[in-house]
Motif scaffolding. Structure first.
Motif, PDB file in Angstrom:
ATOM      1  N   ARG A  26      24.338  21.413  25.458  1.00  0.00           N
ATOM      2  CA  ARG A  26      24.990  20.521  24.491  1.00  0.00           C
ATOM      3  C   ARG A  26      26.507  20.492  24.733  1.00  0.00           C
ATOM      4  NH1 ARG A  26      22.810  22.592  20.721  1.00  0.00           N
ATOM      5  NH2 ARG A  26      21.096  21.121  20.397  1.00  0.00           N
ATOM      6  N   ILE A  27      27.122  21.651  24.840  1.00  0.00           N
ATOM      7  CA  ILE A  27      28.565  21.722  25.058  1.00  0.00           C
ATOM      8  C   ILE A  27      28.947  21.050  26.379  1.00  0.00           C
ATOM      9  CG2 ILE A  27      30.478  23.310  25.548  1.00  0.00           C
ATOM     10  CD1 ILE A  27      29.092  25.289  23.597  1.00  0.00           C
ATOM     11  N   THR A  28      28.185  21.343  27.419  1.00  0.00           N
ATOM     12  CA  THR A  28      28.503  20.803  28.742  1.00  0.00           C
ATOM     13  C   THR A  28      28.346  19.287  28.786  1.00  0.00           C
ATOM     14  OG1 THR A  28      27.808  22.892  29.761  1.00  0.00           O
ATOM     15  CG2 THR A  28      27.966  20.963  31.204  1.00  0.00           C
ATOM     16  N   LEU A  29      27.288  18.783  28.149  1.00  0.00           N
ATOM     17  CA  LEU A  29      27.082  17.332  28.128  1.00  0.00           C
ATOM     18  C   LEU A  29      28.246  16.628  27.443  1.00  0.00           C
ATOM     19  CD1 LEU A  29      23.255  17.166  27.381  1.00  0.00           C
ATOM     20  CD2 LEU A  29      24.387  16.275  29.422  1.00  0.00           C
ATOM     21  N   TYR A  30      28.696  17.163  26.320  1.00  0.00           N
ATOM     22  CA  TYR A  30      29.822  16.540  25.614  1.00  0.00           C
ATOM     23  C   TYR A  30      31.099  16.587  26.458  1.00  0.00           C
ATOM     24  CZ  TYR A  30      27.414  15.685  21.184  1.00  0.00           C
ATOM     25  OH  TYR A  30      26.582  15.193  20.217  1.00  0.00           O
ATOM     26  N   ARG A  31      31.313  17.692  27.143  1.00  0.00           N
ATOM     27  CA  ARG A  31      32.508  17.777  28.001  1.00  0.00           C
ATOM     28  C   ARG A  31      32.437  16.761  29.146  1.00  0.00           C
ATOM     29  NH1 ARG A  31      33.104  24.439  28.376  1.00  0.00           N
ATOM     30  NH2 ARG A  31      34.032  24.692  26.285  1.00  0.00           N
ATOM     31  N   LEU A  32      31.281  16.649  29.762  1.00  0.00           N
ATOM     32  CA  LEU A  32      31.141  15.696  30.866  1.00  0.00           C
ATOM     33  C   LEU A  32      31.240  14.255  30.377  1.00  0.00           C
ATOM     34  CD1 LEU A  32      28.281  17.379  32.952  1.00  0.00           C
ATOM     35  CD2 LEU A  32      30.710  17.280  33.495  1.00  0.00           C
ATOM     36  N   ILE A  33      30.743  13.984  29.168  1.00  0.00           N
ATOM     37  CA  ILE A  33      30.884  12.631  28.598  1.00  0.00           C
ATOM     38  C   ILE A  33      32.354  12.253  28.505  1.00  0.00           C
ATOM     39  CG2 ILE A  33      30.621  11.283  26.472  1.00  0.00           C
ATOM     40  CD1 ILE A  33      27.929  12.830  26.068  1.00  0.00           C
ATOM     41  N   GLU A  34      33.196  13.181  28.050  1.00  0.00           N
ATOM     42  CA  GLU A  34      34.626  12.883  27.914  1.00  0.00           C
ATOM     43  C   GLU A  34      35.284  12.632  29.269  1.00  0.00           C
ATOM     44  OE1 GLU A  34      36.194  12.273  25.051  1.00  0.00           O
ATOM     45  OE2 GLU A  34      34.166  12.483  24.250  1.00  0.00           O
ATOM     46  N   ILE A  35      34.895  13.398  30.289  1.00  0.00           N
ATOM     47  CA  ILE A  35      35.468  13.182  31.624  1.00  0.00           C
ATOM     48  C   ILE A  35      34.970  11.865  32.200  1.00  0.00           C
ATOM     49  CG2 ILE A  35      35.661  14.106  33.972  1.00  0.00           C
ATOM     50  CD1 ILE A  35      35.298  16.894  32.729  1.00  0.00           C
ATOM     51  N   CYS A  36      33.695  11.553  31.971  1.00  0.00           N
ATOM     52  CA  CYS A  36      33.158  10.261  32.414  1.00  0.00           C
ATOM     53  C   CYS A  36      33.935   9.105  31.785  1.00  0.00           C
ATOM     54  CB  CYS A  36      31.681  10.141  32.059  1.00  0.00           C
ATOM     55  SG  CYS A  36      30.563  11.002  33.163  1.00  0.00           S
ATOM     56  N   LYS A  37      34.222   9.226  30.489  1.00  0.00           N
ATOM     57  CA  LYS A  37      34.991   8.178  29.808  1.00  0.00           C
ATOM     58  C   LYS A  37      36.350   7.981  30.473  1.00  0.00           C
ATOM     59  CE  LYS A  37      33.103   8.578  25.095  1.00  0.00           C
ATOM     60  NZ  LYS A  37      33.438   8.937  23.697  1.00  0.00           N
ATOM     61  N   ARG A  38      37.035   9.098  30.766  1.00  0.00           N
ATOM     62  CA  ARG A  38      38.368   9.003  31.381  1.00  0.00           C
ATOM     63  C   ARG A  38      38.265   8.399  32.779  1.00  0.00           C
ATOM     64  NH1 ARG A  38      43.495  11.289  30.449  1.00  0.00           N
ATOM     65  NH2 ARG A  38      42.672  11.391  28.328  1.00  0.00           N
ATOM     66  N   ALA A  39      37.287   8.852  33.569  1.00  0.00           N
ATOM     67  CA  ALA A  39      37.144   8.347  34.936  1.00  0.00           C
ATOM     68  C   ALA A  39      36.762   6.866  34.963  1.00  0.00           C
ATOM     69  CB  ALA A  39      36.106   9.169  35.692  1.00  0.00           C
ATOM     70  N   ALA A  40      36.007   6.421  33.943  1.00  0.00           N
ATOM     71  CA  ALA A  40      35.528   5.034  33.912  1.00  0.00           C
ATOM     72  C   ALA A  40      36.507   4.074  33.265  1.00  0.00           C
ATOM     73  CB  ALA A  40      34.194   4.978  33.162  1.00  0.00           C
TER      74      ALA A  40
END
Length: 662
Positions: free
Chosen positions: A110-124
């Motif tokens: 859960r924690i990792t998915l939320y962190r990766l979602i935020e990085i995906c948002k920034r990269a996209a």
């Protein structure tokens, strides 16, 4: 409006049959022009170092780590950020390591998915939804699009997105989703990859690098002299084939040919073992690191010597066949005194005048050379070269790699105000362009690059056999001729380095180009030759390693030239003190990164060792660069202008909208 213009608009109307369709496309393209430009990534002189290359692609020369820092700043510890970055680089392997010691696996997911979602948002954030959607792994495209494009922070929406994450974990898809997001981040941090030459030779995995490049989303390649050598070998050119095998033998990498490309070297090995049975071949010791056992080393040494002698013969035949190459001084076998074990060479004295000097040879065992006709193959050598030529020509994997090089590559490229080439622009001593003879005509600067590239392509696509033969031989010329822009030295001292102890014979004098790298007048002249303005343009160059440990800077002429070969190849890292440079060009400017030596993929995963070290901002943009400021922007503006003409034709009644049935 004339007839050809109407015909063109009619064809355009096939794609956009209504005012609504054309208008929507104009609106879309106008919006794209105002997005930040995508990040370009420049690499050069990879030389078969496939593990280090794969890692640099995964970390985007520090781009991933920068995204992690931008998103989490001081909210995560340095250790947590390193772990998260390593997870993005190697999601499968890092998850296996982490989950072995994690008690509450669901909470970690859960924690990792939320962190990766935020990085995906920034990269996209600087791409259109359409482009991001196309970059997504198909299995998770819908879910990821929902998660990373959401901007609404309302309670209802928060519950909706929490439910998505919880369900991903509940149905056992957390691992696959983390892999998908990590791959998406890797894909988005680099919009376009430039390889500025020399994929092949020295390292163990050029075939693996080529496989990776063939599946990469957006890439161009500026051929280096080692790449052209392999292309020549794939075309069946004997001098190129012999050089390719010799270099593989020298670095203990014959398995590239045997295992990587399936080329049968058994006839050469048998010949070498029989011919040099009692010869220790001590002049042909291996370079670089390898894991061969004693027997393999002995076989390698004998094959190394056998193919080297064959190479000198093949090149001698080429030089005789092409007097226009002006390489007679590089035919050395007839200069050997076989009875006394010496050779007489013309060596420049202190005034630069050539004077004959006689040297003792370190190796005098030449059982396959006839002193009366030293460049003639023995019958067995001729048979071996015929077999090898057929093997290279019929190697499906190598031919596929070369087709890709031809499709994605050139000798130089002009892209977003940067001039990319691997080697040099041949210059005279005074810094003016040198006129080079190519098959009876003279060329310099850009025209020299263009004519040489045309001959490379003729080797594979020429109409006549004569064109193909000229093209094949030109690739050998490009590999080592003093006037080749991809070589840039007065000689390739292969024979001397094997057979002579005297260092004076090993010297390879560089073209004057390398003395003028800090001369702004000469550099501006080169930029103008390729149609680029003096201000804001850069030359991005590889080929000659920058010796950073001696204080040499890769930034030349106030930043107009960037020499980004810093020793990616392990064989050069003792000379350079680093493991290469990479360059990124994002919307904020140019960033040059020095690389630390890459230990191994295992070390990168286990100990979270990255290979990115210092970064230097070479040029900071006065304002953030947009797509509209790039070559892509220029193309989009042309398309917009065409579509506006189409809309005018619709509105004026010159063309009629088509009826689209609902």
């Amino acid at each position: 409006m004339n007839y050809p213009e109407i015909r063109y608009l009619e064809r355009l109307a096939d794609l956009y049959p209504t005012i609504a369709a054309a208008s929507t496309e104009v609106i879309n393209m106008e919006a794209i022009l105002n997005l930040p430009k995508g990040t370009e990534h420049f690499l050069t002189d990879i030389h078969g170092e496939d593990e280090a290359f794969a890692h640099v692609l995964k970390n985007g020369s520090g781009s991933v780590r920068r995204k992690v820092n931008e998103v989490f700043g001081n909210t995560l510890s340095q250790q947590d950020k390193r772990t998260l970055a390593t997870l993005i680089y190697y999601p499968r392997e890092k998850m296996d390591q982490i989950l072995k010691v994690t008690e509450d696996k669901d909470e970690w997911y859960r924690i990792t998915l939320y962190r990766l979602i935020e990085i995906c948002k920034r990269a996209a954030s600087k791409y259109t939804r359409s482009k991001v959607r196309k970059a997504m792994p198909p299995d998770f495209a819908y879910i990821l699009e929902e998660l990373i494009t959401e901007k609404d922070d309302s309670v209802d929406k928060a519950s909706y997105y929490n439910a998505i994450v919880n369900t991903i974990i509940h149905v056992g898809r957390g691992r696959e989703c983390i892999i998908a997001m990590s791959q998406l981040i890797q894909r988005l941090v680099i919009d376009h990859l430039h390889i500025v030459g020399d994929i092949f030779d020295r390292g163990p995995g050029p075939h693996k690098i080529m496989d990776k490049l063939m599946s990469y989303h957006s890439v161009d390649i500026q051929w280096g002299n080692h790449d052209v050598l392999w292309m020549g070998a794939a075309a069946g050119q004997p001098g190129c084939i012999a050089n390719v095998i010799r270099i593989c033998a020298r670095y203990g990498n014959l398995d590239i040919l045997e295992d990587g490309y399936g080329i049968n070297l058994l006839p050469l090995a048998t010949f070498a073992l029989n011919t040099y049975k009692d010869d220790p071949c001590t002049c042909f010791k291996l370079k670089g690191s390898n894991e061969l056992n004693q027997y393999e080393v002995e076989v390698n040494l004998k094959m190394h010597k056998a193919i080297s002698i064959i190479q000198f013969k093949a090149e001698g035949q080429l030089i005789k066949a092409h007097p226009e190459y002006h390489m007679e001084q590089r035919n050395l076998l007839h200069r050997i005194d076989y009875e006394h074990g010496t050779i007489t060479l013309d060596i420049p004295d202190e005034n630069g005048n050539l004077v004959p000097r006689t040297y003792d040879l370190l190796d005098t065992n030449f059982p396959t050379i006839d002193p009366k006709d030293p460049y003639a193959y023995t019958p067995i050598e001729a048979d071996i070269m015929d077999r090898l030529s057929k093997a290279f020509l019929n190697c499906e994997k190598l031919q596929q790699h070369v087709k890709f090089l031809l499709a994605k590559g050139n000798l130089y490229k002009i892209y977003n105000g940067n001039l990319l080439y691997h080697g040099c622009i041949p210059l005279n001593e005074d810094g003016s362009f040198k006129e080079i003879e190519i098959n009876g005509s003279y060329f310099h600067g850009r025209a020299l690059y263009d004519i040489l590239e045309s001959y490379i392509r003729k080797a594979f696509m020429g109409v006549s056999e004569r064109e193909k033969t000229l093209g094949r031989d030109i690739m050998w010329y490009i590999w080592l001729n003093p006037d080749s822009p991809l070589f840039g030295k007065d000689k390739m001292a292969t024979f001397e380095r094997y057979f002579l102890a005297e260092k004076e014979t090993h010297t390879e004098k560089k073209n004057p180009y390398y003395r003028y790298l800090e001369n702004e007048t000469v550099v501006n002249h080169i930029l103008a030759e390729f149609g680029l303005p003096e201000k804001g343009s850069h030359i991005i160059n590889g080929h000659v390693p920058v010796r950073s440990k001696n204080g040499e800077s890769p930034v030349k002429c106030g930043g107009k030239i960037l020499v980004i070969d810093g020793g990616f190849s392990k064989a050069y890292q003792k000379e350079t003190g680093i493991a290469g440079y990479t360059l990124t060009y994002n919307s904020y400017g140019l960033i040059l990164s020095a690389l630390e030596p890459f230990e191994s993929t295992e070390a990168a995963i286990e100990r979270e060792i990255d290979i990115h070290s210092d970064s230097v901002i070479v040029r900071h943009a006065d304002r953030r660069k947009l797509v509209g400021d790039t070559d892509t922007g220029a193309v989009l503006r042309e398309k917009i202008a065409d579509l506006e003409q189409l809309l005018m034709a619709y509105h004026s009644g010159l063309l009629v909208e088509r009826y689209i049935k609902n």
